[in-house]
Design a protein around this motif. Structure first.
Motif, PDB file in Angstrom:
ATOM      1  N   SER A   1       7.954  30.212   6.450  1.00  0.00           N
ATOM      2  CA  SER A   1       7.111  29.336   7.265  1.00  0.00           C
ATOM      3  C   SER A   1       5.670  29.263   6.757  1.00  0.00           C
ATOM      4  CB  SER A   1       7.099  29.826   8.722  1.00  0.00           C
ATOM      5  OG  SER A   1       8.399  29.799   9.264  1.00  0.00           O
ATOM      6  N   VAL A   2       5.153  30.374   6.203  1.00  0.00           N
ATOM      7  CA  VAL A   2       3.711  30.412   5.939  1.00  0.00           C
ATOM      8  C   VAL A   2       3.328  30.345   4.472  1.00  0.00           C
ATOM      9  CG1 VAL A   2       3.359  31.717   8.059  1.00  0.00           C
ATOM     10  CG2 VAL A   2       3.555  32.953   5.885  1.00  0.00           C
ATOM     11  N   ALA A   3       4.208  30.779   3.537  1.00  0.00           N
ATOM     12  CA  ALA A   3       3.788  30.873   2.139  1.00  0.00           C
ATOM     13  C   ALA A   3       3.523  29.511   1.511  1.00  0.00           C
ATOM     14  CB  ALA A   3       4.836  31.629   1.320  1.00  0.00           C
ATOM     15  N   GLY A   4       4.216  28.472   2.000  1.00  0.00           N
ATOM     16  CA  GLY A   4       4.009  27.144   1.443  1.00  0.00           C
ATOM     17  C   GLY A   4       3.122  26.251   2.275  1.00  0.00           C
ATOM     18  N   ASP A   5       2.676  26.746   3.423  1.00  0.00           N
ATOM     19  CA  ASP A   5       1.747  26.021   4.291  1.00  0.00           C
ATOM     20  C   ASP A   5       0.385  25.943   3.590  1.00  0.00           C
ATOM     21  OD1 ASP A   5      -0.322  25.712   6.444  1.00  0.00           O
ATOM     22  OD2 ASP A   5       1.399  25.838   7.776  1.00  0.00           O
TER      23      ASP A   5
ATOM     24  N   LEU B   1      -0.352  29.805  -8.435  1.00  0.00           N
ATOM     25  CA  LEU B   1       0.185  29.265  -7.193  1.00  0.00           C
ATOM     26  C   LEU B   1       1.645  28.869  -7.357  1.00  0.00           C
ATOM     27  CD1 LEU B   1      -0.315  28.382  -4.283  1.00  0.00           C
ATOM     28  CD2 LEU B   1      -1.103  26.180  -5.163  1.00  0.00           C
ATOM     29  N   ARG B   2       1.973  28.248  -8.471  1.00  0.00           N
ATOM     30  CA  ARG B   2       3.370  27.873  -8.695  1.00  0.00           C
ATOM     31  C   ARG B   2       4.251  29.118  -8.784  1.00  0.00           C
ATOM     32  NH1 ARG B   2       7.119  24.382 -10.062  1.00  0.00           N
ATOM     33  NH2 ARG B   2       8.693  24.945 -11.599  1.00  0.00           N
ATOM     34  N   SER B   3       3.747  30.149  -9.444  1.00  0.00           N
ATOM     35  CA  SER B   3       4.518  31.387  -9.548  1.00  0.00           C
ATOM     36  C   SER B   3       4.774  31.969  -8.169  1.00  0.00           C
ATOM     37  CB  SER B   3       3.762  32.389 -10.425  1.00  0.00           C
ATOM     38  OG  SER B   3       4.497  33.577 -10.574  1.00  0.00           O
ATOM     39  N   LEU B   4       3.749  32.047  -7.354  1.00  0.00           N
ATOM     40  CA  LEU B   4       3.892  32.596  -6.002  1.00  0.00           C
ATOM     41  C   LEU B   4       4.903  31.798  -5.187  1.00  0.00           C
ATOM     42  CD1 LEU B   4       0.942  33.754  -3.778  1.00  0.00           C
ATOM     43  CD2 LEU B   4       2.819  32.456  -2.812  1.00  0.00           C
ATOM     44  N   GLN B   5       4.867  30.490  -5.320  1.00  0.00           N
ATOM     45  CA  GLN B   5       5.812  29.663  -4.572  1.00  0.00           C
ATOM     46  C   GLN B   5       7.249  29.914  -5.011  1.00  0.00           C
ATOM     47  OE1 GLN B   5       4.755  26.951  -2.044  1.00  0.00           O
ATOM     48  NE2 GLN B   5       3.422  28.742  -2.095  1.00  0.00           N
TER      49      GLN B   5
ATOM     50  N   ARG C   1      10.818  43.193  -4.996  1.00  0.00           N
ATOM     51  CA  ARG C   1      12.032  43.354  -5.800  1.00  0.00           C
ATOM     52  C   ARG C   1      12.210  42.172  -6.751  1.00  0.00           C
ATOM     53  NH1 ARG C   1      13.965  44.656  -0.268  1.00  0.00           N
ATOM     54  NH2 ARG C   1      13.688  46.921  -0.074  1.00  0.00           N
ATOM     55  N   VAL C   2      11.900  40.981  -6.271  1.00  0.00           N
ATOM     56  CA  VAL C   2      11.939  39.798  -7.140  1.00  0.00           C
ATOM     57  C   VAL C   2      11.016  39.987  -8.343  1.00  0.00           C
ATOM     58  CG1 VAL C   2      11.257  37.361  -7.270  1.00  0.00           C
ATOM     59  CG2 VAL C   2      12.645  38.169  -5.349  1.00  0.00           C
ATOM     60  N   LEU C   3       9.877  40.642  -8.123  1.00  0.00           N
ATOM     61  CA  LEU C   3       8.916  40.880  -9.196  1.00  0.00           C
ATOM     62  C   LEU C   3       9.298  42.056 -10.082  1.00  0.00           C
ATOM     63  CD1 LEU C   3       5.604  40.344  -7.202  1.00  0.00           C
ATOM     64  CD2 LEU C   3       6.733  38.753  -8.764  1.00  0.00           C
ATOM     65  N   GLY C   4      10.382  42.732  -9.749  1.00  0.00           N
ATOM     66  CA  GLY C   4      10.841  43.839 -10.566  1.00  0.00           C
ATOM     67  C   GLY C   4      10.231  45.169 -10.209  1.00  0.00           C
TER      68      GLY C   4
ATOM     69  N   TYR D   1       2.775  21.021   3.671  1.00  0.00           N
ATOM     70  CA  TYR D   1       3.419  21.995   2.789  1.00  0.00           C
ATOM     71  C   TYR D   1       3.233  21.615   1.324  1.00  0.00           C
ATOM     72  CZ  TYR D   1       5.543  24.301   6.766  1.00  0.00           C
ATOM     73  OH  TYR D   1       5.718  24.994   7.935  1.00  0.00           O
ATOM     74  N   LEU D   2       3.110  22.627   0.485  1.00  0.00           N
ATOM     75  CA  LEU D   2       2.990  22.433  -0.953  1.00  0.00           C
ATOM     76  C   LEU D   2       4.313  21.910  -1.511  1.00  0.00           C
ATOM     77  CD1 LEU D   2       1.052  25.731  -1.643  1.00  0.00           C
ATOM     78  CD2 LEU D   2       0.104  23.416  -1.550  1.00  0.00           C
ATOM     79  N   PRO D   3       4.268  21.205  -2.666  1.00  0.00           N
ATOM     80  CA  PRO D   3       5.466  20.479  -3.120  1.00  0.00           C
ATOM     81  C   PRO D   3       6.726  21.317  -3.255  1.00  0.00           C
ATOM     82  CG  PRO D   3       3.544  19.742  -4.330  1.00  0.00           C
ATOM     83  CD  PRO D   3       3.086  20.895  -3.483  1.00  0.00           C
ATOM     84  N   LEU D   4       6.648  22.484  -3.893  1.00  0.00           N
ATOM     85  CA  LEU D   4       7.861  23.282  -4.082  1.00  0.00           C
ATOM     86  C   LEU D   4       8.411  23.756  -2.744  1.00  0.00           C
ATOM     87  CD1 LEU D   4       8.298  25.807  -6.983  1.00  0.00           C
ATOM     88  CD2 LEU D   4       9.499  26.085  -4.825  1.00  0.00           C
ATOM     89  N   ALA D   5       7.523  24.155  -1.855  1.00  0.00           N
ATOM     90  CA  ALA D   5       7.948  24.589  -0.518  1.00  0.00           C
ATOM     91  C   ALA D   5       8.563  23.426   0.254  1.00  0.00           C
ATOM     92  CB  ALA D   5       6.756  25.152   0.249  1.00  0.00           C
ATOM     93  N   ARG D   6       7.948  22.276   0.146  1.00  0.00           N
ATOM     94  CA  ARG D   6       8.444  21.096   0.865  1.00  0.00           C
ATOM     95  C   ARG D   6       9.863  20.747   0.406  1.00  0.00           C
ATOM     96  NH1 ARG D   6       4.291  18.155  -0.258  1.00  0.00           N
ATOM     97  NH2 ARG D   6       5.192  16.807  -1.835  1.00  0.00           N
TER      98      ARG D   6
END
Length: 298
Positions: A26-30, A72-76, A156-159, A277-282
């Motif tokens: 809900s919040v990471a792409g807002d 920002l793209r990486s975080l998304q 975990r995604v980041l290793g 919302y940011l494009p990838l999140a949207r």
């Protein structure tokens, strides 16, 4: 926390990003998350090893807009990337393999030393918790626990190994306070990120008329932008981190921040999704709704 350069991940299966419909979903792409990112970044580089790595190896001075866009793209991708999330985590680890040197205290550092890499990840949780209380609403205890569980999954995604991350909220806060007390410092990179008189190149994005307009108005825009960035960076930083760095924050500034956040809370929820919302999140949210994995936002 352990020391030494991180070994290869122990897990044999791909770590999945946080689930659709969760707190991070809900919040990471807002767009309000954009206001919180400078506080997290500043807390990250306040660690002597991280700050030295950024000072020595980053292009944040010469290409701040490109560096910000890539980050920002990486975080998304960590949250909304689906199968691409784990690959992004691997890419980041490959990128950081050669980043090493001597930190501001004369100690050798490596970017993938677990204590360093885990701190960069860890800052997101307290910044989200504090920022959401201003920009959205305070988290309930259940939401806070869910956010932390989802942030562990991002780790975990980041290793990052589970052994290198506090596994509960109760374990997190003593770890966090120890880093604030023992490590954080207002180093050169922190001071530059908070400076209001540094050189900032004109963004080179968008249609040509917009770029030309920005070039013309940039001398007027940039000092105001830098003041706003510094204000939001310090204001949306958790107060204990702010104190650890010796950053001044007055009652008047707190009142101004609360007025600003009231406007944000009123405006953002009524924006159409393409603006909120940011494009990838949207895109990920739309695909999740179509597949029935998450209900449409109300």
């Amino acid at each position: 926390m352990t020391s030494g350069t991180a070994a290869a991940p122990e897990r044999t299966s791909e770590p999945a990003p946080p689930p659709p419909g969760g707190v991070l979903w809900s919040v990471a792409g807002d767009v309000r998350a954009l206001l919180m990112l400078p506080a997290a970044l500043t807390m990250q580089v306040a660690h002597p090893a991280v700050g030295a790595g950024v000072d020595d190896h980053s292009v944040f001075r010469t290409d701040p807009w490109g560096r910000g866009e890539r980050s920002l793209r990486s975080l998304q991708l960590w949250v909304y990337g689906g199968d691409a999330a784990a690959e992004e985590g691997r890419r980041l680890r490959r990128l950081h393999r050669t980043i090493q040197g001597t930190d501001t205290r004369g100690r050798p550092y490596h970017a993938l030393t677990p204590a360093n890499y885990a701190w960069v990840h860890a800052t997101g949780f307290p910044v989200y918790k504090h920022g959401l209380s201003h920009l959205v609403r305070p988290l309930t205890e259940a939401q806070e626990r869910q956010l932390y569980a989802e942030w562990l999954q991002v780790g975990r995604v980041l290793g990052i190994h589970d052994r290198d991350m506090p596994q509960t909220v109760e374990e997190f806060w003593p770890y966090y306070r120890k880093v604030l007390a023992d490590e954080l410092e207002a180093n050169t990179v922190v001071r530059e990120l908070l400076a209001t008189d540094v050189a900032m190149p004109v963004p080179d994005y968008g249609p040509r008329p917009l770029r030309l307009l920005l070039r013309t108005l940039w001398p007027v825009i940039v000092p105001r932008f830098l003041r706003l960035r510094a204000f939001l960076t310090v204001g949306l930083m958790p107060p204990d981190a702010r104190a650890a760095l010796g950053l001044e924050w007055t009652d008047g500034q707190e009142r101004a921040l609360r007025r600003f956040c009231r406007v944000v809370r009123a405006v953002v929820p009524v924006l159409p999704e393409r603006l909120r919302y940011l494009p990838l999140a949207r895109r990920a949210r739309r695909e999740a709704r179509l597949s029935g994995r998450v209900r449409p936002a109300r």
